[in-house]
Design an enzyme around this catalytic site. Structure first.
Site, PDB file in Angstrom:
ATOM      1  N   LYS A 282       0.801  -1.218  -0.028  1.00 51.78           N
ATOM      2  CA  LYS A 282      -0.015   0.062  -0.041  1.00 51.78           C
ATOM      3  C   LYS A 282       0.972   1.111  -0.138  1.00 51.78           C
ATOM      4  O   LYS A 282       1.673   1.455   1.061  1.00 51.78           O
ATOM      5  CB  LYS A 282      -0.865  -0.040   1.274  1.00 51.78           C
ATOM      6  N   LYS A 294     -10.500  12.904   7.515  1.00 48.13           N
ATOM      7  CA  LYS A 294      -9.866  12.609   8.597  1.00 48.13           C
ATOM      8  C   LYS A 294      -9.878  14.054   9.659  1.00 48.13           C
ATOM      9  O   LYS A 294      -9.608  15.018   9.119  1.00 48.13           O
ATOM     10  CB  LYS A 294      -8.613  12.050   8.940  1.00 48.13           C
ATOM     11  N   ASP A 364     -12.132   7.125   3.232  1.00 50.85           N
ATOM     12  CA  ASP A 364     -10.839   6.891   4.103  1.00 50.85           C
ATOM     13  C   ASP A 364     -10.533   5.537   4.249  1.00 50.85           C
ATOM     14  O   ASP A 364      -9.435   4.929   4.542  1.00 50.85           O
ATOM     15  CB  ASP A 364     -11.107   7.422   5.470  1.00 50.85           C
ATOM     16  N   GLU A 366      -9.483   3.552   1.839  1.00 51.16           N
ATOM     17  CA  GLU A 366      -8.838   3.787   0.451  1.00 51.16           C
ATOM     18  C   GLU A 366      -7.680   2.697   0.245  1.00 51.16           C
ATOM     19  O   GLU A 366      -7.441   2.261  -1.019  1.00 51.16           O
ATOM     20  CB  GLU A 366      -8.297   5.276   0.161  1.00 51.16           C
ATOM     21  N   ARG A 368      -7.580  -0.426   0.827  1.00 52.57           N
ATOM     22  CA  ARG A 368      -8.064  -1.771   0.201  1.00 52.57           C
ATOM     23  C   ARG A 368      -8.305  -1.695  -1.243  1.00 52.57           C
ATOM     24  O   ARG A 368      -8.466  -2.674  -1.901  1.00 52.57           O
ATOM     25  CB  ARG A 368      -9.288  -2.325   1.053  1.00 52.57           C
TER      26      ARG A 368
HETATM   27  N1  BES Z   1      -4.379   4.831   6.998  1.00 54.18           N
HETATM   28  C1  BES Z   1      -5.474   4.530   7.452  1.00 54.18           C
HETATM   29  C2  BES Z   1      -5.256   3.470   8.627  1.00 54.18           C
HETATM   30  C3  BES Z   1      -4.244   4.027   9.591  1.00 54.18           C
HETATM   31  C4  BES Z   1      -4.774   4.317  10.939  1.00 54.18           C
HETATM   32  C5  BES Z   1      -2.781   3.758   9.529  1.00 54.18           C
HETATM   33  C6  BES Z   1      -3.793   4.744  11.872  1.00 54.18           C
HETATM   34  C7  BES Z   1      -1.995   4.060  10.374  1.00 54.18           C
HETATM   35  C8  BES Z   1      -2.120   4.748  11.642  1.00 54.18           C
HETATM   36  C9  BES Z   1      -6.553   3.751   6.554  1.00 54.18           C
HETATM   37  O1  BES Z   1      -6.664   4.261   5.258  1.00 54.18           O
HETATM   38  C10 BES Z   1      -7.726   4.227   7.187  1.00 54.18           C
HETATM   39  O2  BES Z   1      -8.183   5.377   7.370  1.00 54.18           O
HETATM   40  N2  BES Z   1      -8.541   3.517   7.597  1.00 54.18           N
HETATM   41  C11 BES Z   1      -9.738   3.513   8.122  1.00 54.18           C
HETATM   42  C12 BES Z   1     -11.053   2.669   7.752  1.00 54.18           C
HETATM   43  C13 BES Z   1     -12.199   2.653   7.863  1.00 54.18           C
HETATM   44  C14 BES Z   1     -12.686   4.102   7.409  1.00 54.18           C
HETATM   45  C15 BES Z   1     -13.153   1.656   7.501  1.00 54.18           C
HETATM   46  C16 BES Z   1      -9.832   3.119   9.750  1.00 54.18           C
HETATM   47  O3  BES Z   1      -9.079   2.489  10.086  1.00 54.18           O
HETATM   48  O4  BES Z   1     -10.456   4.100  10.323  1.00 54.18           O
HETATM   49 ZN    ZN Z   2      -5.010   4.960   4.462  1.00 57.34          ZN
HETATM   50 MN    MN Z   3      -7.430   6.122   5.017  1.00 56.13          MN
END
Ligand code: BES
Ligand code: ZN
Ligand code: MN
Length: 520
Positions: A282, A294, A364, A366, A368
């Protein structure tokens, strides 16, 4: 990078800025670890007592500096804690050596040469000390002169205006004592440690590089440059090629940014390879969340969201440097996730490279989406195994904390192997399930899948989504490194603040084990 030398000198006679000795926690106070006999002798055999007087206990990571006794060439003795002393007859475990060497190297930042007189009984111990010391000696230096950021001058100064970086540069040389420089096994251990750490540090540098400097195009360019240097093949799909190829996931994530997405294939091949390993990373060079923005407090570290791609890139180069008898194909799914008038909206439906459609409920989620396209593409080449690496979910951080990554797989034996390999190299990880009942939460009324499902078990839901894009019959592993990829607190052991290079050592070991044919 910090230089590594193997020395046959005694700890007393080697000229260095400091001599590093180990101290362990004994039943009745600190004990000096093997390797430091000559240093102890210079203290009249009372080094343990002196250390105890200074408050040392031998606890892991503890650093005690003291002026050298006469008879020692180095002016300073640095005693580093190794934790519990092993039972009689046992040696120190590799991770204790790595961490102690790393803590010592950090404490010597700014010095020219450290003489490491830690307990080394065999080449594996030497490898651990070398690896730990070199990993601990890392320092990220943002270089204005070396960046392509439009706002940066070419004055050669780093971001702090510190022209010659003499203040806190890393320890320049690690002299490893107790190793046998003419012994093949020790030489090989030193060479492997040097190559491996250079690649972990490549990943760390990429992760620490701010997103205004490292965008998908400059990341791809870095891969092309390194590939030329190490005899690797690259193919870069730019936004035009991605459109032509129908990579709806990568395009959908990248379309809100002024910095367009890329898919990079970087491949190492060995003429006698019997197996091919595919690695998918990724590579979100910045994750703002997109239209599902965010909140402040959750976006400051999101330059780290390309840590998976950095680990994959570094691993492919490491495989080449080590000349492993295996083919390793890296896939870097690079995009910047930004909100704008051209960005994907929640509710939009993307046509993925696989032909499946995905309703984007949350922009967010993204990672996957870009991984799905890269996984489908990677499977077309029928690799023997495929591993993706991603800072994928906050849920995995909630489940496992900041230092442990989660491992998911469509194959129980492969998941176990990945877990054992991570253990072997000193990377904390834990196997996680892909419960079938969570699958229904990513059903969509308008598309084949939704990119978000149930919040509970969110890390597993993401894994279940990815599995939909992996061809049946190919062993697939998914490493969610959202916790350990970026260290927001202080440095510890050989782990610096910021980008850690998480998963590189596990992936390199996986490539080595695949090359050796001891993986199914
Ligand atoms: N890049 C983030 C995940 C992340 C969180 C990485 C903290 C490093 C530290 C990912 O893209 C994300 O935002 N995931 C969301 C998914 C949700 C919207 C289903 C999450 O984990 O909140
Ligand atoms: Zn991310
Ligand atoms: Mn994200």
């Amino acid at each position: 990078m910090t230089a590594l030398t193997l020395s046959t000198s005694s700890a007393a006679s080697l000229r260095a800025d400091a001599v590093v000795v180990g101290v362990a926690k004994g039943p009745k106070g600190p004990v000096v670890a093997p390797g430091a006999e000559a240093v102890d002798k210079a203290f009249g055999g009372k080094l343990a007592t002196v250390l105890e007087t200074l408050g040392a206990t031998g606890a892991e990571g503890e650093v005690t500096k003291l002026p050298a006794a006469s008879g020692l060439k180095a002016p300073v003795v640095l005693a580093v804690g190794l934790g519990e002393a092993p039972a009689k007859g046992d040696g120190f475990d590799a991770e204790a050596l790595r961490r102690a060497a790393g803590a010592a190297a950090r404490a010597l930042a700014g010095s020219k040469k450290g003489a490491f007189a830690l307990p080394v009984e065999d080449a594996a111990d030497a490898a651990a000390v070398a690896e730990g010391a070199l990993l601990g000696a890392y320092a990220y230096a943002y270089d204005k002169g070396n960046s392509n950021g439009a706002k940066n001058g070419k004055d050669g100064k780093d971001a702090k205006g510190d022209k010659d970086k003499k203040n806190n540069g890393p320890l320049a040389e690690v002299a490893l004592l107790g190793a046998k420089p003419r012994d093949k096994a020790y030489k090989a251990a030193a060479e492997r440690a040097t190559a491996l750490v250079a690649e972990v540090n490549r990943a760390r540098d990429l992760i620490n590089t701010p997103s205004n400097v490292l965008d998908p195009a400059s990341f791809a360019a870095a891969a092309v440059t390194a590939a030329k240097e190490h005899g690797l093949k690259t193919e870069v799909l730019d936004e035009k090629a991605l459109t032509k190829g129908g990579y709806g996931g990568i395009l959908g994530v990248g379309q809100g940014s002024d910095a367009p997405p890329r898919l990079v294939r970087i491949a190492y091949t060995h003429p006698k390879a019997e197996k091919t390993l595919a690695l998918v990373g990724k590579g979100i060079t910045y994750d703002s969340g997109g239209i599902s923005l965010k909140p402040a407090g959750h976006n400051e570290t999101m330059k780290c969201d390309m840590s998976g791609a950095a680990a994959v890139f570094a691993t492919v180069v490491a495989a080449a440097k080590l000349g492993l008898r295996v083919n390793v194909t890296g896939w870097l799914a690079l995009a910047e996730n930004m909100p704008s008038g051209s960005a994907t909206r929640p509710g939009d439906v993307l046509s993925m490279y696989s032909g499946k459609t995905v309703e984007v409920l949350n922009t967010d989620a993204e990672g996957r989406l870009v991984l799905a396209d890269a996984l489908t593409r990677a499977c077309e080449e029928k690799p023997d195994a495929i591993v993706d690496v991603a800072t994928l979910t906050g849920a995995m951080v909630l489940a496992l904390g900041n230092r442990t990554f989660g491992i998911m797989s469509n194959d129980d034996a492969f998941r176990t192997a990945l877990h054992e390999i991570a253990d072997e190299v000193g990377e904390a990880s834990w196997p996680m399930p892909l419960p079938a009942d969570l699958r229904k939460s990513i059903e969509s009324p308008v598309a084949d899948l939704a990119n978000m499902g149930e919040r509970m078990g969110g890390g597993l839901v993401a894994g279940i989504f990815l599995k939909e894009f992996v061809e049946d019959g190919i062993a697939w592993g998914h490493l969610d490194i959202a916790g350990p990829a970026f260290n927001e607190s202080g440095p510890f052991g050989y782990t610096p603040k910021g980008g850690t290079g998480s998963a590189v050592r596990t992936l390199v070991r996986l490539a080595e084990r695949t090359a050796d044919g001891d993986l199914g």
